[in-house]
Write an enzyme that holds these catalytic residues in place. Sequence first.
Site, PDB file in Angstrom:
ATOM      1  CG  HIS A 252      -2.038   0.987   1.071  1.00  9.71           C
ATOM      2  ND1 HIS A 252      -1.923   2.305   1.432  1.00  9.71           N
ATOM      3  CD2 HIS A 252      -3.273   0.837   0.540  1.00  9.71           C
ATOM      4  CE1 HIS A 252      -3.065   2.930   1.137  1.00  9.71           C
ATOM      5  NE2 HIS A 252      -3.895   2.056   0.594  1.00  9.71           N
ATOM      6  CD  GLU A 308      -8.851  -3.169  -4.129  1.00 11.26           C
ATOM      7  OE1 GLU A 308      -9.901  -3.577  -3.592  1.00 11.26           O
ATOM      8  OE2 GLU A 308      -8.829  -2.331  -5.025  1.00 11.26           O
TER       9      GLU A 308
HETATM   10  N1  ACO Z   1       4.102  -7.200  -4.853  1.00  7.55           N
HETATM   11  C1  ACO Z   1       5.442  -7.149  -5.116  1.00  7.55           C
HETATM   12  N2  ACO Z   1       6.208  -6.078  -4.890  1.00  7.55           N
HETATM   13  C2  ACO Z   1       5.613  -4.992  -4.387  1.00  7.55           C
HETATM   14  C3  ACO Z   1       4.241  -4.971  -4.086  1.00  7.55           C
HETATM   15  C4  ACO Z   1       3.479  -6.127  -4.345  1.00  7.55           C
HETATM   16  N3  ACO Z   1       2.161  -6.183  -4.111  1.00  7.55           N
HETATM   17  N4  ACO Z   1       3.895  -3.757  -3.594  1.00  7.55           N
HETATM   18  C5  ACO Z   1       5.039  -3.037  -3.594  1.00  7.55           C
HETATM   19  N5  ACO Z   1       6.059  -3.780  -4.071  1.00  7.55           N
HETATM   20  C6  ACO Z   1       7.435  -3.368  -4.213  1.00  7.55           C
HETATM   21  C7  ACO Z   1       7.601  -2.168  -5.130  1.00  7.55           C
HETATM   22  O1  ACO Z   1       7.748  -2.592  -6.476  1.00  7.55           O
HETATM   23  C8  ACO Z   1       8.827  -1.529  -4.584  1.00  7.55           C
HETATM   24  O2  ACO Z   1       9.938  -2.281  -5.004  1.00  7.55           O
HETATM   25  P1  ACO Z   1      11.311  -1.563  -5.449  1.00  7.55           P
HETATM   26  O3  ACO Z   1      11.649  -0.610  -4.343  1.00  7.55           O
HETATM   27  O4  ACO Z   1      12.269  -2.692  -5.591  1.00  7.55           O
HETATM   28  O5  ACO Z   1      11.007  -0.864  -6.715  1.00  7.55           O
HETATM   29  C9  ACO Z   1       8.719  -1.763  -3.096  1.00  7.55           C
HETATM   30  O6  ACO Z   1       7.896  -2.920  -2.950  1.00  7.55           O
HETATM   31  C10 ACO Z   1       8.136  -0.642  -2.287  1.00  7.55           C
HETATM   32  O7  ACO Z   1       6.903  -0.250  -2.811  1.00  7.55           O
HETATM   33  P2  ACO Z   1       6.055   0.834  -2.004  1.00  7.55           P
HETATM   34  O8  ACO Z   1       6.731   2.169  -2.099  1.00  7.55           O
HETATM   35  O9  ACO Z   1       5.736   0.301  -0.678  1.00  7.55           O
HETATM   36  O10 ACO Z   1       4.707   0.828  -2.810  1.00  7.55           O
HETATM   37  P3  ACO Z   1       4.141   1.931  -3.782  1.00  7.55           P
HETATM   38  O11 ACO Z   1       3.666   3.083  -2.981  1.00  7.55           O
HETATM   39  O12 ACO Z   1       5.091   2.192  -4.894  1.00  7.55           O
HETATM   40  O13 ACO Z   1       2.900   1.149  -4.401  1.00  7.55           O
HETATM   41  C11 ACO Z   1       0.928  -0.102  -4.501  1.00  7.55           C
HETATM   42  C12 ACO Z   1       1.744   0.902  -3.674  1.00  7.55           C
HETATM   43  C13 ACO Z   1       0.696   0.486  -5.904  1.00  7.55           C
HETATM   44  C14 ACO Z   1      -0.415  -0.317  -3.827  1.00  7.55           C
HETATM   45  C15 ACO Z   1       1.720  -1.419  -4.584  1.00  7.55           C
HETATM   46  O14 ACO Z   1       1.904  -1.948  -3.299  1.00  7.55           O
HETATM   47  C16 ACO Z   1       1.085  -2.451  -5.485  1.00  7.55           C
HETATM   48  O15 ACO Z   1       1.248  -2.390  -6.701  1.00  7.55           O
HETATM   49  N6  ACO Z   1       0.308  -3.438  -4.919  1.00  7.55           N
HETATM   50  C17 ACO Z   1      -0.351  -4.442  -5.733  1.00  7.55           C
HETATM   51  C18 ACO Z   1      -1.617  -3.895  -6.374  1.00  7.55           C
HETATM   52  C19 ACO Z   1      -2.723  -3.711  -5.350  1.00  7.55           C
HETATM   53  O16 ACO Z   1      -3.002  -4.582  -4.538  1.00  7.55           O
HETATM   54  N7  ACO Z   1      -3.370  -2.540  -5.440  1.00  7.55           N
HETATM   55  C20 ACO Z   1      -4.454  -2.148  -4.541  1.00  7.55           C
HETATM   56  C21 ACO Z   1      -3.961  -1.153  -3.544  1.00  7.55           C
HETATM   57  S1  ACO Z   1      -5.233  -0.714  -2.402  1.00  7.55           S
HETATM   58  C22 ACO Z   1      -6.152   0.462  -3.196  1.00  7.55           C
HETATM   59  O17 ACO Z   1      -5.704   1.175  -4.035  1.00  7.55           O
HETATM   60  C23 ACO Z   1      -7.560   0.559  -2.882  1.00  7.55           C
END
Ligand code: ACO
Length: 371
Positions: A252, A308
């Site tokens: 998130h 989700e």
């Molecule tokens: N699976 C794998 N890797 C992940 C995931 C995930 N679900 N979420 C974050 N990461 C990774 C990122 O790629 C990033 O890696 P990096 O630093 O090597 O590039 C690292 O973890 C840190 O990411 P964050 O800064 O914590 O997350 P960010 O703010 O960029 O993204 C997001 C948040 C878009 C929700 C992301 O966690 C994601 O894509 N999750 C999966 C999709 C999802 O479930 N979306 C619904 C969100 S809830 C809502 O919107 C209602």
Amino acid sequence: MSYSPGLKDIVAAETRLSHVDGEAGKLVIGGYPLEGIAERATYEEMAHLLWHGSLPDAAALDRFAGELAAGLALSGTSIDILRNAAKERRPVIDAVRMTVASLPSTDDAADARSLVTGLPIVVAAYWRLLHGKEPVEPDPVLGHVANLLYMLHGEIPGDERVRALTTYLNTVIDHGMNASTFAARVIVSTRSDFISAVTGAIGALKGPLHGGAPGPVISMLEAIGDADNADDAERYLRKKLESGERLMGFGHAVYRVRDPRADVLSRAARSFFADEDELYALALHVEKTAIELLEEYKPGRRLQTNVEFYTALLLRGLGLHPDLFTPMFATGRVAGWVAHCMEQRSVDRIFRPESRYTGIESNRWTPVEDR
Ligand code: ACO
């Protein structure tokens, strides 16, 4: 000027609508901790809370619900869009976006009511048209959420189903400055209308990184379930992570601990799955495995279950098709979007951030035949 990709950590607005505490895993909506209100209030009460700043007394609730219910009958233009979209088998969320865009805009108060009343009508009507059935008119005796289920299925729903769906819609009604809410506020900040703002918000919501995630969560659970071997969850998830994919339903932008909405929704979902239900048991196993693997692959990032994951289970438990998951999210979030539109209207300040130019400045014009 400092550059913050994604506007991370930039405060872009003040709001009294909801507060997301990502470190403590707390969500406050209209002054109420989520877990104290989502499972008790009706959707109409939540909308009143956000729009008027307090829960209504019985008379005010009656009046408010009546105004909402009187909100809308779809115009010929909107019905035509739905029928044509159904003929072309357009995705549900795209048909919803197109039809919401077609709602007439009059003034903010009327637009607000049209949007909240109209979204369930549009979602249900399109779902029926897509399946060769005629839309069902809303029943004025039923509440907002009972009507949504009634218009979808053509049967008066039981109390348990209404309560579970209400809990879901309440849980997602507002969530700080998320991408779709921000999109809505940017549109209103130009003194545009609420119909345009919510149309834009739906466009932002449908992306898989935001409200488009719960459908893929079910696909993931089904793919793992097909393997009928618990070890396959780990193998499946590892493969995804090693190929650089994200695990849907985890991580998130703000929460660094478990999303508090996941707890509320997992409680609501559980009642639709008998204890031995395979899908629910598999989901618990996948959740645990995914969190362990995310810590292994992204150490220190503190990636946890988000809303989700259990949205997918709850809506599936309610018998809804995954194609309806994002439209249901929009149906819940719409009163929050509208509340933000109202707040933004009173601020009346256009959003205009800066960009940092990374191109070159000395190109010289060449006629096309010389390029
Ligand atoms: N699976 C794998 N890797 C992940 C995931 C995930 N679900 N979420 C974050 N990461 C990774 C990122 O790629 C990033 O890696 P990096 O630093 O090597 O590039 C690292 O973890 C840190 O990411 P964050 O800064 O914590 O997350 P960010 O703010 O960029 O993204 C997001 C948040 C878009 C929700 C992301 O966690 C994601 O894509 N999750 C999966 C999709 C999802 O479930 N979306 C619904 C969100 S809830 C809502 O919107 C209602």
